[in-house]
Design an enzyme around this catalytic site. Structure first.
Site, mmCIF file in Angstrom:
data_model
loop_
_atom_site.group_PDB
_atom_site.id
_atom_site.type_symbol
_atom_site.label_atom_id
_atom_site.label_comp_id
_atom_site.label_asym_id
_atom_site.label_seq_id
_atom_site.Cartn_x
_atom_site.Cartn_y
_atom_site.Cartn_z
ATOM 1 N N ILE A 13 0.810 -1.334 -0.133
ATOM 2 C CA ILE A 13 -0.066 -0.242 -0.195
ATOM 3 C C ILE A 13 0.871 0.984 -0.135
ATOM 4 O O ILE A 13 1.974 1.398 0.709
ATOM 5 C CB ILE A 13 -0.906 0.267 1.346
ATOM 6 N N CYS A 14 0.459 2.080 -0.722
ATOM 7 C CA CYS A 14 1.315 3.532 -1.076
ATOM 8 C C CYS A 14 0.413 4.431 -0.294
ATOM 9 O O CYS A 14 -0.365 5.068 -0.880
ATOM 10 C CB CYS A 14 1.578 3.695 -2.483
#
Ligand SMILES: [Zn+2]
Ligand SMILES: [Zn+2]
Ligand SMILES: [Zn+2]
Ligand SMILES: [Zn+2]
Ligand SMILES: [Zn+2]
Ligand SMILES: [Zn+2]
Ligand SMILES: [Zn+2]
Lengths: 481, 155
Positions: free
Chosen positions: B93-94
């Site tokens: 996840i960014c």
């Protein structure tokens, strides 16, 4: 309590002596003075970990540090108005110099403000359990440091063996015990353990030589039978936990425990006694400090008075300065010698005070505050007690009321019977005068006017009774008992 | 400070989480203070995520909560990786909230789950981040060692 490896009554001779050096085994429990002697300098104690303290009862959400989620410990407030434990915010700022909540930049330590005293007060008053394993002491959080640092027998202190870096419960840290961290083999189950774990092992996990308790039939470690009988066995004779406060209850342990749980009247008194002892200790401590300060400040004032004339003279006439200087240096050397030590000690104690007088005043104020606190607590206790009294009297009152109503009912019944009798008499008399049927008796076939009169009379009587009995709707007939 | 700091804070969180969690978030396992699994669902009718449950894996270092936990989506037969322009197809996840810069020690597992929930709720793009395939093929790094460029701040 005896040291961990003390065998108790009922021990059969050990099959083999323990292999490692046996620490000496004094059997008498520690006295207070012995405990006091054991309290080593502060640095030798494992620091009190505020995060592992268990709080009794719910803690207001606003008193929780948003970082560690425990009630604040030495809290500080950032300029943006957010509060954290000093330790927590310092750690967070090592990574990023912004407030963890609103990301306002924070200049570490310089920007901190102190917390309003009222919050500190709230934190001080939280009830906590002593975090030491084995200790069930409960107190206000402000008193925990004192208990943990000076009195608790279970506080981890530096092992008396200088080569050992581990910590050990204060009651076991005795020079003659040596290092209890060495391993030995349990003579009952052959498990390898340290002397320190020994107590726990014998009490809870060892499954070696067991014996059956005569009283309750439970299997216990043979040499722990005495302890079992004196502390755990539900069938053995025991005294109420508060017997020291005067409770006379003594019976089988489970009965006594029931008594303790259902609320022993002496619990309050015992708490009062504890409280008083703690307060007295605090007062003694403060008086001692005050005396020391008084001594220090008086010693300090004396030299100053002596020195002032020198200063004045050297200021007023500038020329004789040289002339005086030799004398002055000599004198000041002398004065400084006996003056330096108390004043420096004083500065170490509390550098922030402008003068010893200020400091003394502050001390007086603190003592006054503490006395006020004690007075308040006494009043609280008082209120508690009278509430208890009120509750018991309320029960007695209820019973009285019930008795009253029963008397009322009895009253009614008697009236009814008497009326019946009177009625039958009248009927007999009228029967004899009018030569009517002789057997009218108590039967209800008598003339209606008399019956009505009777019933109305009982009705009135009944009402008088019903005021107490508070039952209703049965006015027409006398109630049955 | 003590090395137990993270464990103690996590045990506090755990006792709260096990008694109540916001709707759409469920604790799957928390057997230790190193790795927890949680399931999240998107509550509104976003067609991208309807009737789907996603598995999150939290890994906590010893400096949690001063440092952020490592949070990734985990792929299982019944737990896909949600489609989102900030979520790589390997589950990484960014999200700036989970980076060193965006993290704050006042965040916790619950708040992270809620942020991810709302990040999915607000998305309408059925796509992966640019360069997803290459990234997934080449990436041998742990999420915390990746220097993300946070595309925008409203995620
Ligand atoms: Zn702030
Ligand atoms: Zn904190
Ligand atoms: Zn204690
Ligand atoms: Zn040792
Ligand atoms: Zn054993
Ligand atoms: Zn028994
Ligand atoms: Zn009692």
């Amino acid at each position: 309590m005896p040291p961990p490896n003390t065998p108790e009554g009922g021990v059969t001779a050990p099959t083999s002596p323990p292999a490692s050096p046996t620490p000496s085994q004094p059997t008498s429990p520690l006295t207070r003075s012995e405990i006091a002697e054991l309290s080593l300098p502060k640095s030798s104690i494992l620091e009190l970990d505020y995060q592992s303290i268990e709080y009794i009862g719910p803690v207001d959400e606003t008193l929780l540090c948003p970082i560690c989620r425990t009630p604040f410990h030495s809290p500080i407030t950032t300029p943006c108005g957010h509060t954290f434990c000093a330790g927590c915010i310092n750690r967070a700022l090592e990574l990023q110099s912004v407030c963890p909540i609103d990301r306002q930049p924070i200049n570490k330590t310089r920007d901190y403000c102190r917390l309003p005293l009222i919050v500190k007060d709230q934190l001080d008053r939280l009830k906590v359990k002593c975090p030491n394993k084995g200790c069930d002491h409960e107190c206000l959080r402000e008193h925990l440091e004192g208990h943990y640092g000076r009195r608790c027998e279970f506080t981890p202190v530096r092992c008396p063996e200088s080569s050992c870096t581990k910590y050990i419960a204060r009651r076991d840290a005795k020079a003659e015990n040596g290092c209890l961290h060495q391993e030995f083999t349990c003579r009952f189950c052959e498990k390898v353990l340290t002397w320190e774990e020994c107590d726990d092992h014998y009490d809870y996990s060892c499954n070696g030589a067991t014996a059956r308790c005569e009283e309750c039939g439970k299997q216990v470690m043979r040499h722990r039978l005495g302890k079992h009988l004196s502390q755990d066995c539900p069938e053995a004779e025991a005294r109420c936990k508060w017997h020291a406060a005067g409770c006379k209850v003594a019976d089988k342990r489970r009965v006594v425990q029931e008594h303790e749980h259902s609320g022993c009247t002496f619990e309050v008194i015992s708490r009062l006694i504890d409280q008083r002892a703690e307060d007295r200790e605090m007062i003694n401590d403060l008086t001692g400090r005050l005396a020391r300060l008084e001594a220090a400040s008086s010693r300090r004032r004396r030299p100053r008075e002596r020195r002032e004339p020198h200063n004045e003279s050297s200021l007023i006439n500038g020329s004789p300065l040289n002339l005086l200087s030799t004398e002055a240096t000599g004198a000041s050397n002398l004065t400084r010698n006996d003056d330096m030590s108390p004043s420096s000690g004083f500065a170490d104690d509390d550098g922030a005070w402008a003068s010893p007088e200020d400091y003394m005043l502050a001390q007086f104020e603190r003592i006054e505050g503490q006395l006020e606190g004690i007075r308040k607590k006494m009043m609280e206790m008082d209120a508690h007690q009278s509430l208890g009294l009120l509750q018991t009297t309320a029960r007695v009152n209820e019973q009285l009321a019930e008795l009253g109503s029963k008397v009322g009912v009895l009253n009614m019944h008697t009236t009814w019977l008497m009326n019946m009798q009177r009625q039958s008499h009248t009927q007999q008399r009228t029967a004899s005068t009018s030569t009517g049927p002789p057997s009218a008796g108590i039967s209800h076939a008598g003339d209606t006017s008399t019956t009505r009169a009777v019933s109305s009379e009982t009705g009135v009587r009944y009402q008088a009774g019903s005021r107490r009995s508070s039952s209703d709707g049965r006015g027409e007939h006398p109630p049955r008992l | 400070m003590s090395t137990q700091f993270a464990a103690k804070r996590l045990s506090k969180e755990l006792s709260k989480i096990s008694s109540s969690l916001p709707p759409g978030i469920e604790l799957v396992s928390a057997d230790n203070f190193e790795e927890w699994l949680l399931d999240i669902r998107v509550l509104d009718n976003n067609p991208l995520y309807q009737n789907q449950t996603y598995r999150l894996k939290f890994r906590f270092g010893s400096s949690y909560p001063i440092e952020p936990p490592e949070v990734v989506f985990v792929k299982l037969p019944d737990r896909p990786i949600p489609m989102h322009p900030h979520i790589y197809s390997n589950g990484i996840i960014c999200l700036d909230l989970l980076g060193q810069q965006g993290w704050s020690p006042v965040q916790n597992v619950e708040s992270v789950c809620m942020s991810l929930q709302s990040m999915l709720t607000g998305n309408s793009k059925n796509e992966r981040p640019p360069g997803d395939e290459e990234f997934v093929r080449g990436n041998r790094l742990r999420p915390k060692d990746i220097e993300f460029y946070y595309h925008d701040n409203d995620v």
